[in-house]
Write an enzyme that holds these catalytic residues in place. Structure first.
Site, PDB file in Angstrom:
ATOM      1  N   TYR A  22     -66.108  27.879 -13.401  1.00 31.27           N
ATOM      2  CA  TYR A  22     -66.225  29.334 -13.296  1.00 31.27           C
ATOM      3  C   TYR A  22     -64.879  29.923 -12.907  1.00 31.27           C
ATOM      4  CZ  TYR A  22     -67.238  28.212  -8.318  1.00 31.27           C
ATOM      5  OH  TYR A  22     -67.214  27.738  -7.044  1.00 31.27           O
ATOM      6  N   HIS A  54     -61.895  25.432 -11.384  1.00 26.31           N
ATOM      7  CA  HIS A  54     -61.227  26.453 -12.191  1.00 26.31           C
ATOM      8  C   HIS A  54     -60.229  25.803 -13.145  1.00 26.31           C
ATOM      9  CE1 HIS A  54     -63.011  28.890  -9.187  1.00 26.31           C
ATOM     10  NE2 HIS A  54     -62.170  28.560  -8.242  1.00 26.31           N
TER      11      HIS A  54
END
Ligand SMILES: *[C@@H]1O[C@H](CO)[C@@H](O)[C@H](O)[C@H]1NC(C)=O
Ligand SMILES: *[C@@H]1O[C@H](CO)[C@@H](O)[C@H](O)[C@H]1NC(C)=O
Ligand SMILES: *[C@@H]1O[C@H](CO)[C@@H](O)[C@H](O)[C@H]1NC(C)=O
Ligand SMILES: *[C@@H]1O[C@H](CO)[C@@H](O)[C@H](O)[C@H]1NC(C)=O
Length: 342
Positions: free
Chosen positions: A268, A318
């Site tokens: 995300y 990430h």
């Protein structure tokens, strides 16, 4: 949306009045003078400008270049979507089923509380309407600085330049006290999640980025009873932020950043890229500071003295490289500027 409609109606009313007056002038003035081209030309020019105001920009914007302008880059136009609301409000809080199930998986929340109930409770504690600062009432040029936490800010002397922006957005643990010369002292908005919270100055708006239901419950708890003290790490029991200074980043906006801008890279989006895309939606000009590595290739925080503390970059959560590519591309098409420090 309603405010925008009202503005459009106002503009249209003005436009109709203008045409009416002009044709009135045209009809009654040719006995005195004979204006052959003048008023007509003006009407054409005026309507061209009006069209530009309405279609090129979400808000009327007077900068030389406005971020929201279309047809500058197809890469940008494919990703940028004005309709996605950056902040959660009482009016837009209902999540679509796929958004909700995607969001629930971000931090693999085991037994989430009912989201509808939580949001209802939340908006009994904090205002459920848009930050008045984010609503742009008059025509203008809103210049924003988004300040990341990279060590490349050290000895950059960017402070005064950063402070000269209308909005200064910072994130997570970022301090300013003691670092003013390099990072500035002004903050208008600070993006955090419970685990990254730091004490904020009184006049700073806190933008909570919720990655799980518990994060929303934490906000309620932290300004009322103080019952939540632990998520996956200990979190502040109470925070001193004024309730009317608390804003909530929209979970659907997180998904928009992930789908539209990151094309599904990483698990995300990081707070950094979430701040950048957020700023594209609320600002007319965006300058980035403190993003990326320093000139020696080290990833670290400007307030730390360990240049090799870059472990967080490869967390697997990430995709730092893809995110950097997005900001670099935004810069290459002149949508934003990136100040690389040293
Ligand atoms: C933009 O976002 C809105 C609201 O989420 C959505 O309905 C619409 O389909 C999106 N447009 C594009 C082109 O993706
Ligand atoms: C919230 O309420 C809406 C409509 O009232 C319903 O469709 C949705 O399933 C509810 N969501 C949750 C997470 O309970
Ligand atoms: C916030 O308060 C500080 C200290 O009181 C002040 O220096 C600063 O100008 C204020 N910032 C804004 C954006 O109002
Ligand atoms: C972003 O990545 C693409 C694909 O790898 C590459 O072609 C492009 O040059 C990169 N853009 C920038 C600005 O680095």
């Amino acid at each position: 949306m309603a405010a925008m409609k009202r503005r459009t109606v106002k503009l249209l009313t003005f436009f109709v009045l203008f045409i009416f007056l002009t044709s009135f002038l045209l009809n009654y003035s040719h006995t005195v003078v004979t204006p052959t081209w003048f008023p007509k030309q003006m009407v054409i020019e005026f309507s061209e400008n009006l069209k530009k105001l309405i279609t090129y920009s979400h808000r009327p914007c007077t900068c030389a270049r406005c971020i929201g302008e279309r047809k500058v880059s197809s890469w940008f136009d494919e990703r940028f979507n004005w309709s996605v609301q950056p902040l959660l409000t009482a009016q837009n809080a209902l999540l679509e089923e796929d958004t909700y199930s995607w969001w629930l998986r971000l931090q693999r929340e085991k037994q989430p509380s009912n989201l509808n109930d939580t949001i209802k409770e939340l908006f009994q504690v904090v205002p459920g309407n848009m930050d008045p600062l984010l609503e742009k009432k008059s025509v203008g040029c809103r210049r924003c600085a988004v300040v990341g936490n990279s060590g490349n800010l050290k000895e950059s002397w960017y402070g005064p330049q950063i402070d000269s922006h209308d909005f200064v957005l910072r994130m997570n643990k970022a301090p300013t006290v003691g670092f003013e010369a390099d990072v500035g002292s002004k903050t208008t908005h600070h993006l955090v999640y419970p685990e990254s919270f730091r004490d904020l100055a009184e006049n700073v708006s806190m933008i909570l980025v919720p990655f799980k239901t518990l994060d929303l419950q934490w906000v309620i708890s932290a300004v009322t009873t103080g019952t939540i003290t632990h998520t996956y790490v200990p979190v502040p029991k109470k925070i001193k932020v004024q309730k009317n200074k608390i804003l909530i980043y929209h979970p659907a906006f997180i998904k928009y950043v992930f789908d539209s801008w990151l094309k599904g890279h990483g698990r995300y989006p990081s707070t950094g890229i979430l701040s950048v895309i957020f700023s594209l939606h609320i600002c007319d000009e965006v300058d980035l500071y403190g993003f990326g590595a320093d000139s020696k290739g080290n990833w670290h925080h400007y307030w730390e003295n360990n240049p090799s503390a870059g472990a967080f970059r490869k967390t697997g959560v990430h995709d730092g490289d893809f995110e950097s590519n997005v900001t670099a591309t935004l810069e290459s098409i002149n949508k934003i500027r990136i100040f690389k420090g040293r």
